[in-house]
Write a protein that holds these residues in place. Structure first.
Motif, mmCIF file in Angstrom:
data_model
loop_
_atom_site.group_PDB
_atom_site.id
_atom_site.type_symbol
_atom_site.label_atom_id
_atom_site.label_comp_id
_atom_site.label_asym_id
_atom_site.label_seq_id
_atom_site.Cartn_x
_atom_site.Cartn_y
_atom_site.Cartn_z
ATOM 1 N N THR A 146 85.483 21.411 10.538
ATOM 2 C CA THR A 146 83.965 21.151 11.064
ATOM 3 C C THR A 146 83.578 22.600 11.732
ATOM 4 O OG1 THR A 146 84.608 18.288 12.396
ATOM 5 C CG2 THR A 146 81.632 19.555 12.476
ATOM 6 N N GLY A 147 84.297 23.157 12.421
ATOM 7 C CA GLY A 147 84.002 24.402 12.328
ATOM 8 C C GLY A 147 83.821 25.457 11.304
ATOM 9 N N VAL A 148 84.187 24.978 9.915
ATOM 10 C CA VAL A 148 84.004 26.036 9.255
ATOM 11 C C VAL A 148 82.345 25.418 8.491
ATOM 12 C CG1 VAL A 148 84.047 25.924 6.655
ATOM 13 C CG2 VAL A 148 85.951 26.112 8.664
ATOM 14 N N LEU A 149 82.362 23.834 8.776
ATOM 15 C CA LEU A 149 81.126 23.391 8.363
ATOM 16 C C LEU A 149 79.764 24.317 9.211
ATOM 17 C CD1 LEU A 149 81.186 20.083 7.358
ATOM 18 C CD2 LEU A 149 81.319 22.065 5.605
ATOM 19 N N LEU A 150 80.062 23.955 10.457
ATOM 20 C CA LEU A 150 78.996 24.431 11.419
ATOM 21 C C LEU A 150 79.086 26.528 11.287
ATOM 22 C CD1 LEU A 150 81.003 23.483 14.776
ATOM 23 C CD2 LEU A 150 78.577 22.968 14.447
ATOM 24 N N PHE A 151 79.820 27.186 10.438
ATOM 25 C CA PHE A 151 79.615 28.751 10.071
ATOM 26 C C PHE A 151 78.752 28.816 9.388
ATOM 27 C CE2 PHE A 151 82.005 31.683 7.280
ATOM 28 C CZ PHE A 151 80.731 32.459 7.497
ATOM 29 N N ALA A 152 79.412 27.667 8.032
ATOM 30 C CA ALA A 152 78.131 27.792 6.549
ATOM 31 C C ALA A 152 76.923 27.390 7.293
ATOM 32 C CB ALA A 152 79.460 26.816 6.072
ATOM 33 N N SER A 153 76.570 26.382 7.687
ATOM 34 C CA SER A 153 75.211 26.252 8.598
ATOM 35 C C SER A 153 74.649 28.357 9.070
ATOM 36 C CB SER A 153 74.758 24.967 9.254
ATOM 37 O OG SER A 153 75.764 25.785 10.946
ATOM 38 N N SER A 154 75.574 28.435 9.666
ATOM 39 C CA SER A 154 74.747 29.703 9.828
ATOM 40 C C SER A 154 74.433 31.019 9.415
ATOM 41 C CB SER A 154 75.172 30.343 11.509
ATOM 42 O OG SER A 154 76.723 31.081 10.391
ATOM 43 N N LEU A 155 75.461 30.920 7.803
ATOM 44 C CA LEU A 155 75.396 31.337 6.859
ATOM 45 C C LEU A 155 74.117 31.375 6.057
ATOM 46 C CD1 LEU A 155 77.207 34.137 5.620
ATOM 47 C CD2 LEU A 155 78.214 32.340 4.581
ATOM 48 N N ILE A 156 74.035 30.256 6.243
ATOM 49 C CA ILE A 156 72.826 29.361 4.728
ATOM 50 C C ILE A 156 71.383 29.641 5.665
ATOM 51 C CG2 ILE A 156 71.822 27.059 3.887
ATOM 52 C CD1 ILE A 156 74.170 26.225 3.832
ATOM 53 N N ALA A 157 71.499 29.760 7.147
ATOM 54 C CA ALA A 157 70.425 30.042 7.689
ATOM 55 C C ALA A 157 70.085 31.729 7.503
ATOM 56 C CB ALA A 157 70.884 29.646 9.236
ATOM 57 N N GLY A 158 71.108 32.651 7.183
ATOM 58 C CA GLY A 158 70.449 33.870 7.376
ATOM 59 C C GLY A 158 70.163 34.098 6.151
ATOM 60 N N TRP A 159 70.677 33.699 4.926
ATOM 61 C CA TRP A 159 69.977 33.319 3.665
ATOM 62 C C TRP A 159 69.207 33.282 2.790
ATOM 63 C CZ3 TRP A 159 75.228 31.601 1.044
ATOM 64 C CH2 TRP A 159 75.985 32.244 1.251
ATOM 65 N N VAL A 160 68.381 31.355 4.179
ATOM 66 C CA VAL A 160 67.151 31.106 4.095
ATOM 67 C C VAL A 160 66.381 31.980 4.279
ATOM 68 C CG1 VAL A 160 66.012 29.480 4.771
ATOM 69 C CG2 VAL A 160 68.135 28.819 3.462
ATOM 70 N N GLU A 161 66.342 32.528 5.708
ATOM 71 C CA GLU A 161 65.630 33.442 6.311
ATOM 72 C C GLU A 161 64.565 34.470 5.771
ATOM 73 O OE1 GLU A 161 64.005 35.250 10.829
ATOM 74 O OE2 GLU A 161 67.063 34.211 9.726
ATOM 75 N N ASN A 162 66.343 35.655 5.333
ATOM 76 C CA ASN A 162 66.176 36.622 4.336
ATOM 77 C C ASN A 162 65.301 36.545 3.214
ATOM 78 O OD1 ASN A 162 67.096 39.213 3.195
ATOM 79 N ND2 ASN A 162 67.770 37.613 2.035
ATOM 80 N N ALA A 163 65.247 35.621 2.407
ATOM 81 C CA ALA A 163 64.700 34.661 1.495
ATOM 82 C C ALA A 163 63.099 34.466 1.951
ATOM 83 C CB ALA A 163 65.450 34.005 0.767
ATOM 84 N N PHE A 164 62.850 33.707 2.924
ATOM 85 C CA PHE A 164 61.463 33.841 3.526
ATOM 86 C C PHE A 164 60.866 35.228 3.978
ATOM 87 C CE2 PHE A 164 58.687 33.084 6.036
ATOM 88 C CZ PHE A 164 57.638 31.825 6.279
ATOM 89 N N VAL A 165 61.882 36.049 4.140
ATOM 90 C CA VAL A 165 60.792 37.312 4.804
ATOM 91 C C VAL A 165 61.096 38.286 3.656
ATOM 92 C CG1 VAL A 165 61.175 39.851 5.806
ATOM 93 C CG2 VAL A 165 61.840 37.262 6.685
ATOM 94 N N PHE A 166 62.147 37.986 1.653
ATOM 95 C CA PHE A 166 61.687 38.946 0.975
ATOM 96 C C PHE A 166 60.708 38.791 0.767
ATOM 97 C CE2 PHE A 166 62.794 39.595 -2.822
ATOM 98 C CZ PHE A 166 63.458 41.191 -2.583
ATOM 99 N N HIS A 167 60.368 37.638 0.194
ATOM 100 C CA HIS A 167 59.175 37.264 -0.490
ATOM 101 C C HIS A 167 58.111 36.881 0.096
ATOM 102 C CE1 HIS A 167 62.186 36.098 -4.181
ATOM 103 N NE2 HIS A 167 62.650 35.594 -3.226
ATOM 104 N N ARG A 168 58.228 36.690 1.963
ATOM 105 C CA ARG A 168 56.672 37.028 1.952
ATOM 106 C C ARG A 168 55.828 35.988 2.834
ATOM 107 N NH1 ARG A 168 53.083 41.983 1.096
ATOM 108 N NH2 ARG A 168 52.672 41.736 3.088
ATOM 109 N N ILE A 169 57.245 34.990 2.257
ATOM 110 C CA ILE A 169 56.310 33.382 2.471
ATOM 111 C C ILE A 169 55.474 33.277 3.656
ATOM 112 C CG2 ILE A 169 57.055 31.316 2.567
ATOM 113 C CD1 ILE A 169 57.416 32.517 0.221
ATOM 114 N N ASP A 170 56.158 33.850 4.969
ATOM 115 C CA ASP A 170 54.568 34.136 6.326
ATOM 116 C C ASP A 170 53.609 34.774 5.847
ATOM 117 O OD1 ASP A 170 55.722 36.160 5.635
ATOM 118 O OD2 ASP A 170 56.258 36.465 7.762
#
Length: 696
Positions: free
Chosen positions: A514-538
């Motif tokens: 479950t700790g591995v899944l918790l880490f994976a979720s933080s990684l996904i969060a960073g990837w998604v936010e990076n894509a959000f910023v890179f593509h200037r969705i805001d």
């Protein structure tokens, strides 16, 4: 000379590569042979040079054996032997020189000098596919590509090393015996053409639609990429004219333009640091830098007073690149490092909100964790309800994941917290503390303080979650007894829940997973936010005409700000919830005994079981074994996710923590002197935190 005489005896041996001796190789040199046989001869020669030396085969006057400390590399000693033989037998030297001319005279050297080591396409995915193909499919010596032949000839990891150790005398002998004016002129011309080709490629990529908008406009004022290609073309013209002075001046000017282009290329990184990272763009930037370095190396070969040394260095670098071209791991680690850094930095910015540094923040975290436990109590009972519906494994896991995701998002929207989500987000924030550890005792103490802040924050979060979720679930169970005369969870389900949570068994392994899944979720969060910023969705939400018409100008601006601030948390919560529900179902489909053990959800299940079984449960060992597993489950949830995230943060910065012993000593000293600081805020740590700059 006995070894030398033995080496030149014998005839042509067509057996295994290890059976070829020097005499066989020299006799097999045939410039009129078909192309595959000529190329195969060169490959056999390289294999003979690398072959380990037997005890009965001393190759030089020193009598040094292979592997002795300080001994000359085997390939260099064998090369000297070959030169000795060719000097004594001019007929062999003529055959070998003709063989080399027939090989290199019919191949385009620019495919090696200008193309080798670079991807023909600009995408990271296409380069990965090309390397995978090269690893899985065998190469053929029947090729007109000198780069491909180069990879087959210098295929060993040690080839670059022995090429670099060649001494000046050996280089001169090699050039005198094996190179003629025709080959020298051909390679000189290929170097000039390669400079022109590389300059054109740099201009094309540097001015492409993906790179040009990210370059610093001030560095493009003099149009360096256009000038670079023009200067390379002029170099080709003056070289053909044979004007040595004009060629030297043109090379100096070309180097100045290269320096300007490099500065412009470096500005792309600054843009990516601010506006998000694309792996493809990082890959293109690295390719541009490598092409600039190749041009520099070729220019050194063209204007050097000792060109043999510069060609030697270039060939050694190309030989080193053979191994890089075959490595999938090197491709990933190199070109994902910047993305990993950005993911870690974005997680670090979020993680700062999960670290408490004084008593007021610690109590606030405890309060918010109690709120999170209140929400998770409802999540726990809904999980039992979904299980009672008798759905198939996948749909049961899917709806359980939806239940978790909605609950975690609700906790976020209410500004509460779930404790075990914290460490994966806070580890990158802590990693920043390590950047100055190597040279400062104060930095080490600062890092130890941060560890103490983090650990006691986790304790506050876990205590708040657990001490709320279990009593609230128990209270709801008692209320159900009063209202409908039966609990919300059946006795059989309650017994089953306790049996799964007991300490003896796989509970701790599931908690670590479950700790591995918790880490994976933080990684996904960073990837998604990076894509959000890179593509200037805001920006699109704030200014896109369709959004403005639909939402109104002011509301569109508010929505843009909200999504920019919340996207990381939403991605983390939704991905974590779905993984907690779906991953065990998918694992069961493949026959893998994998489940999840989340400390807050486990505590809620124990409360539900107690509410169903009543006081009788307190007399059953299975109940107390389940209770005993709770603190260890929380510890593993936190520890595994933290260590994985911390490792990512260290890798993303390229840090090698050489002061680990000092860090461990400082941690042990803090444990002896102030153990309470790892549990709750102490007066000293509050004073230290107050003396530091504002963290949040």
């Amino acid at each position: 000379m006995k070894g030398l005489l033995q080496s030149i005896r014998g005839g042509l041996n067509l057996g295994r590569a290890a059976d070829w001796d020097l005499s066989a190789l020299l006799n097999a040199a045939d410039a009129r042979a078909p192309r595959p046989e000529r190329h195969l001869w060169l490959i056999r020669l390289a294999e003979w040079l690398r072959r380990p030396i037997g005890r009965q085969e001393p190759l030089d006057g020193t009598g040094a054996a292979a592997g002795e400390a300080g001994a000359t590399p085997v390939a260099v000693r064998r090369l000297r032997l070959m030169l000795d033989v060719l000097e004594r037998h001019p007929e062999h030297a003529l055959r070998v020189r003709a063989q080399l001319r027939s090989i290199f005279g019919t191949l385009d050297a620019a495919t090696l000098l200008a193309d080798f080591g670079f991807s023909p396409r600009s995408g990271f995915g296409s380069e990965f596919s090309e390397r995978l193909r090269a690893r899985l499919l065998p190469a053929t010596p029947d090729t007109g590509d000198l780069g491909q032949l180069f990879q087959m000839v210098l295929s060993d990891r040690g080839d670059a090393g022995w090429l670099e150790t060649l001494d000046e005398t050996t280089l001169q002998r090699l050039g005198a015996l094996l190179l003629d004016d025709t080959l020298r002129a051909q390679w000189h011309r290929a170097a000039v053409d390669s400079v022109q080709m590389l300059a054109s490629q740099i201009r094309a990529v540097g001015l492409s639609a993906s790179i040009r908008p990210r370059l610093d406009p001030a560095l493009l004022a003099d149009r360096p990429f256009f000038q670079l290609a023009q200067c390379a073309a002029q170099l080709s013209e003056v070289d053909e004219a044979g004007d040595a002075l004009a060629r030297r001046q043109q090379i100096h000017y070309l180097r100045a333009l290269l320096a300007t282009c490099r500065r412009a290329i470096d500005s792309v990184r600054d843009h990516l640091e601010e506006h998000g990272v694309s792996v493809d763009i990082v890959f293109q930037v690295e390719q541009l830098h490598e092409r600039c370095e190749r041009i520099e190396a070729l220019l050194n070969c063209l204007m050097s007073t000792t060109p043999a040394r510069d060609w030697q260095w270039l060939m050694a670098q190309l030989a080193r690149g053979v191994q890089t071209r075959r490595s999938l791991g090197a491709l990933f680690s190199h070109h994902y490092s910047m993305l990993a850094r950005k993911v870690a930095e974005r997680s670090a910015a979020t993680g700062e909100h999960y670290i408490t540094r004084n008593r007021a923040e610690w109590l606030d975290m405890l309060r918010r964790a109690c709120g999170g436990g209140l929400v998770i109590s409802g999540t726990t009972l809904l999980k039992f309800a979904i299980g009672a519906m008798g759905l198939s494994a996948f749909w049961g896991g899917f709806w359980a994941g939806i239940n978790y995701a909605i609950s975690f998002v609700l906790v976020q929207l209410l500004h509460w917290t779930v404790a075990t989500k914290q460490p994966a987000m806070t580890a990158p924030a802590m990693a920043a503390k390590l950047e100055q550890v190597g040279g400062s005792d104060a930095a080490i103490e600062d890092f130890v303080d941060e560890v103490a802040h983090l650990l006691r924050t986790q304790i506050a979060g876990i205590i708040g979650n657990v001490m709320t979720v279990a009593p609230v679930v128990l209270l709801l169970q008692l209320l159900a007894w009063q209202l409908q005369g039966a609990p919300l969870v059946s006795a059989a389900t309650a017994h089953h829940a306790l049996d799964k949570l007991v300490l003896p068994g796989p509970t701790l392994a599931y908690a670590a997973f479950t700790g591995v899944l918790l880490f994976a979720s933080s990684l996904i969060a960073g990837w998604v936010e990076n894509a959000f910023v890179f593509h200037r969705i805001d920006s699109a939400i704030a200014w896109n005409p369709a959004f403005v018409r639909w939402l109104g100008s002011s509301r569109a601006q508010r929505w843009a700000r909200w999504w920019r601030a919340s996207i990381s948390g939403l991605a983390a919560n939704i991905s974590l919830g779905l993984m907690l529900g779906i991953v065990p179902a998918l694992a069961a489909f493949f026959g893998l005994p994998i489940e999840v053990r989340h400390v807050t959800l486990s505590a809620g299940q124990i409360g539900a079981a107690l509410g169903t079984l009543g006081v009788q449960a307190l007399h059953e060992p299975v109940f107390w074994w389940s209770v005993a597993a709770i603190p260890l489950t929380g510890m593993l949830n936190v520890l595994v996710s933290f260590l994985l995230a911390f490792r990512l943060a260290l890798r993303s910065r390229g840090l090698k923590v050489r002061e680990r012993s000092r860090l461990y000593a400082a941690l042990r000293r803090r444990l002896r002197q102030a153990p309470a600081s790892f549990l709750w805020p102490t007066a000293r740590l509050e004073q230290d935190a107050a003396a530091q700059p504002e963290h949040r």
